[in-house]
Write a protein that holds these residues in place. Structure first.
Motif: not given
Length: 378
Positions: A201-207, A209-215, A293-300
């Motif tokens: 539901a995160a993009p439906h409320f446009g909150i 969202a945080y995630g982690v990505h590793m090379n 849907r509004f994705k506002r993502d930050v990826l560490f």
């Protein structure tokens, strides 16, 4: 884009051809062929444009790399410059001009998200949970028109429970792909968590969202190679696409570093004593509007230099297989295809900057660097 400054001799000689260590690891481990993979959705004659594919195999990727190696022998290396990378950034930042179709989602006078007018109309059926300020009155304060929660929902538990009931009531027709995984609802990273929300539901409320990505990379014979995963065809999102060795959303209550170690074990079988060496190296952000849907993502972003003899194995069923690919070939795949899950491309481009593959002499250097944080990186 240039070869890594410390690898120029080896890379110039290879001209993007497959090195023997890469070839052996690329071809090992049988890969289950997906349905209809004998009819790929691209041909190599279309390589002047970014490849958009619906189904592909490792053989298709190998064919692309070999084809590009032949083109580079013909002398056109670098002719596209950074344009393909700008296209990958644009893929993650679509329809930003439609932000006017959204109204702020407010909790305790803090903007925590954005809700589309159409979705707000659906939420009006749940007036015991949501309150709709029309704007233009002194009671609305400086926020103007917005959606908020009823003041009777004054605690974290009350809000989480009430909004969760709404999500379950709306069902898969409105919010598909429910995972029973909660994301924190907050105005910015590390600030007060007002409640937790179902991930789907995160993009439906446009909150945010945080995630982690590793090379996860390996240094062999003065050449860097990146371990790349191919997502399971059973995944609800981006099935069969290329992905990072390790990546995942950041659920409520788990610090980034701890979540990274957990994901390392689940997704790639990386033992804790190796996973703890992963270095946080920054973050990327984007904002993408797709209908309501509004994705506002930050990826560490994390880097992990892996032992040469390490071979990953997936334990949670979300990855079909892994391959070790020379970094310059990865750069070509990102710049000239859409094989990778879109947000992975941004994290890889960031890696290319930090490791010297993209240099200030490349036209558009600063603009591309800035574009990797097109979203609200807070």
């Amino acid at each position: 884009m240039r070869a890594h400054p410390s690898h120029s001799t080896a890379v110039a000689a290879s001209k993007l051809k497959l090195s023997s260590p890469f070839k052996s690891r690329f071809l090992q481990t049988p890969f289950p062929t997906p349905p209809n993979s004998h009819r790929p959705f691209f041909t190599l004659s279309t390589l002047s444009h970014p490849l958009t594919v619906r189904c592909f195999t490792w053989d298709d990727i190998l064919k692309f790399i070999r084809h590009r190696g032949k083109d580079d022998d013909g002398g056109d290396e670098g002719s596209k410059g950074l344009s393909g990378y700008f296209e990958r950034v644009a893929d993650c930042n679509r329809n930003v001009e439609k932000v006017r179709e959204f109204v702020p989602f407010v909790v305790e006078e803090k903007i925590v998200g954005y809700v589309h007018y159409g979705f707000a109309d659906i939420l009006r059926e749940y007036r015991d949970v949501f309150l709709f300020a029309q704007g233009g009155t002194s009671n609305d304060g400086p926020l103007g028109r917005h959606v908020t929660l009823q003041p009777t929902l004054g605690t974290y538990q009350d809000r989480t429970s009430a909004v969760g009931d709404v999500i379950r009531s709306l069902g898969e027709d409105v919010i598909p792909g429910v995972r029973n995984e909660l994301y924190p609802v907050t105005a910015s990273f590390g600030s007060q968590v007002f409640f937790s929300l179902e991930r789907a539901a995160a993009p439906h409320f446009g909150i945010k969202a945080y995630g982690v990505h590793m090379n996860g990379y390996v240094a062999m014979n003065e050449e860097q190679s990146l371990w790349v995963g191919k997502r399971s065809q059973m995944k609800q999102t981006f099935p069969g696409m290329l992905d990072h060795l390790v990546a995942g959303g950041l659920p409520h209550g788990i610090p980034c570093g701890e979540n990274m170690i957990k994901e390392c074990e689940e997704e790639a079988g990386i033992p804790n004593h190796i996973a703890k060496r992963a270095k946080p190296v920054g973050a990327i952000s984007y904002m993408d509007i797709d209908g309501r849907r509004f994705k506002r993502d930050v990826l560490f972003c994390y880097d992990l230099k892996l032992p040469v003899d390490f071979v990953p194995y997936n334990q949670d069923g979300e990855v079909d297989s892994f391959r070790l690919i020379p970094m310059l070939d990865v750069a070509k795949i990102v710049g000239e295809t859409r094989f990778f899950k879109p947000n992975c491309s941004l994290v890889i481009i960031d890696f290319l900057f930090r490791h010297g593959y993209i240099q200030p002499e490349d036209a558009g250097y600063l603009k591309l660097l800035q574009s990797l944080r097109s979203g609200d990186c807070s």
